[in-house]
Design an enzyme around this catalytic site. Structure first.
Site, PDB file in Angstrom:
ATOM      1  N   ILE A 146    -105.243  68.774  18.613  1.00  0.00           N
ATOM      2  CA  ILE A 146    -106.506  68.164  19.026  1.00  0.00           C
ATOM      3  C   ILE A 146    -106.315  66.804  19.697  1.00  0.00           C
ATOM      4  O   ILE A 146    -107.255  66.253  20.249  1.00  0.00           O
ATOM      5  CB  ILE A 146    -107.515  68.051  17.857  1.00  0.00           C
ATOM      6  CG1 ILE A 146    -106.980  67.172  16.734  1.00  0.00           C
ATOM      7  CG2 ILE A 146    -107.913  69.442  17.360  1.00  0.00           C
ATOM      8  CD1 ILE A 146    -108.018  66.819  15.679  1.00  0.00           C
ATOM      9  N   ASN A 154     -90.192  66.760  13.550  1.00  0.00           N
ATOM     10  CA  ASN A 154     -89.783  65.503  12.921  1.00  0.00           C
ATOM     11  C   ASN A 154     -89.782  65.646  11.406  1.00  0.00           C
ATOM     12  O   ASN A 154     -90.618  66.353  10.844  1.00  0.00           O
ATOM     13  CB  ASN A 154     -90.754  64.378  13.314  1.00  0.00           C
ATOM     14  CG  ASN A 154     -90.826  64.170  14.811  1.00  0.00           C
ATOM     15  OD1 ASN A 154     -89.827  64.272  15.504  1.00  0.00           O
ATOM     16  ND2 ASN A 154     -92.010  63.885  15.313  1.00  0.00           N
ATOM     17  N   HIS A 213     -90.930  59.641  12.706  1.00  0.00           N
ATOM     18  CA  HIS A 213     -92.205  59.817  13.412  1.00  0.00           C
ATOM     19  C   HIS A 213     -93.022  61.013  12.958  1.00  0.00           C
ATOM     20  O   HIS A 213     -93.863  61.494  13.708  1.00  0.00           O
ATOM     21  CB  HIS A 213     -92.000  59.850  14.938  1.00  0.00           C
ATOM     22  CG  HIS A 213     -91.176  58.715  15.440  1.00  0.00           C
ATOM     23  ND1 HIS A 213     -91.647  57.428  15.505  1.00  0.00           N
ATOM     24  CD2 HIS A 213     -89.894  58.668  15.859  1.00  0.00           C
ATOM     25  CE1 HIS A 213     -90.691  56.632  15.957  1.00  0.00           C
ATOM     26  NE2 HIS A 213     -89.619  57.359  16.175  1.00  0.00           N
ATOM     27  N   HIS A 217     -94.009  70.964  10.745  1.00  0.00           N
ATOM     28  CA  HIS A 217     -94.693  71.501  11.917  1.00  0.00           C
ATOM     29  C   HIS A 217     -93.849  71.270  13.152  1.00  0.00           C
ATOM     30  O   HIS A 217     -93.053  70.337  13.224  1.00  0.00           O
ATOM     31  CB  HIS A 217     -96.091  70.897  12.085  1.00  0.00           C
ATOM     32  CG  HIS A 217     -96.137  69.407  12.188  1.00  0.00           C
ATOM     33  ND1 HIS A 217     -95.941  68.573  11.113  1.00  0.00           N
ATOM     34  CD2 HIS A 217     -96.371  68.600  13.244  1.00  0.00           C
ATOM     35  CE1 HIS A 217     -96.051  67.314  11.486  1.00  0.00           C
ATOM     36  NE2 HIS A 217     -96.306  67.295  12.793  1.00  0.00           N
TER      37      HIS A 217
END
Length: 154
Positions: A38, A96, A102, A109
């Site tokens: 998003i 990551n 980060h 994911h």
């Protein structure tokens, strides 16, 4: 076979998987789920997540990772990122582990990030060593091979 999928009631990605938060779902299997980011860095920026809650890659059972790359491959094709002879189009696959690396959401994911021009998509700065340290690499290689052998991986 590992235990049933673990979920964290406070995790935004677990809520998306369970349908408690809406998403722009693209593909879903028994072990993985993909949807549009998003807050994309480029049109088509997609997230691919295992349906097992774990903060780092090493927390996820292999069976929950097995669909991730085949799903990513399908998505790259439908996003027209993998067209033969198409110059100037590419993509990054980013994953990551940990806040220092980060990671914003502590659920494993993968980002599939289209790179259709120089300004959109992932912009990477890579602080590589200026000259190779073959002696140091050789020492590290021996240490890692010994650990792999001890773990029965070679």
């Amino acid at each position: 076979m590992s235990k049933a999928a673990a979920h964290d009631a406070s995790c935004i990605f677990c809520k998306i998987i369970k349908g408690e938060i809406p998403s722009f779902k693209l593909l879903e299997t028994a072990h993985a789920y993909s949807f549009l980011d998003i807050q994309p860095t480029a049109p088509g920026h997609t997230l691919i997540i295992p349906k097992y809650h774990g903060a780092k890659l090493t927390d996820i059972p292999d069976e929950y990772l097995a669909d991730v790359l085949p799903m990513t491959k399908k998505l790259a094709k439908i996003l027209d990122l993998d067209v033969a002879g198409q110059a100037g189009v590419g993509y990054n696959l980013l994953q990551n582990n940990g806040k220092i690396a980060h990671q914003e959401v502590p659920h494993v994911h993968f980002h599939l990030i289209p790179k259709r021009d120089e300004k959109s998509g992932l912009i990477v700065g890579w602080p590589a060593a200026e000259t190779p340290d073959f002696e140091g690499l050789g020492k590290l290689h021996k240490e890692l091979v010994a650990k792999l052998e001890a773990a029965g991986e070679q």
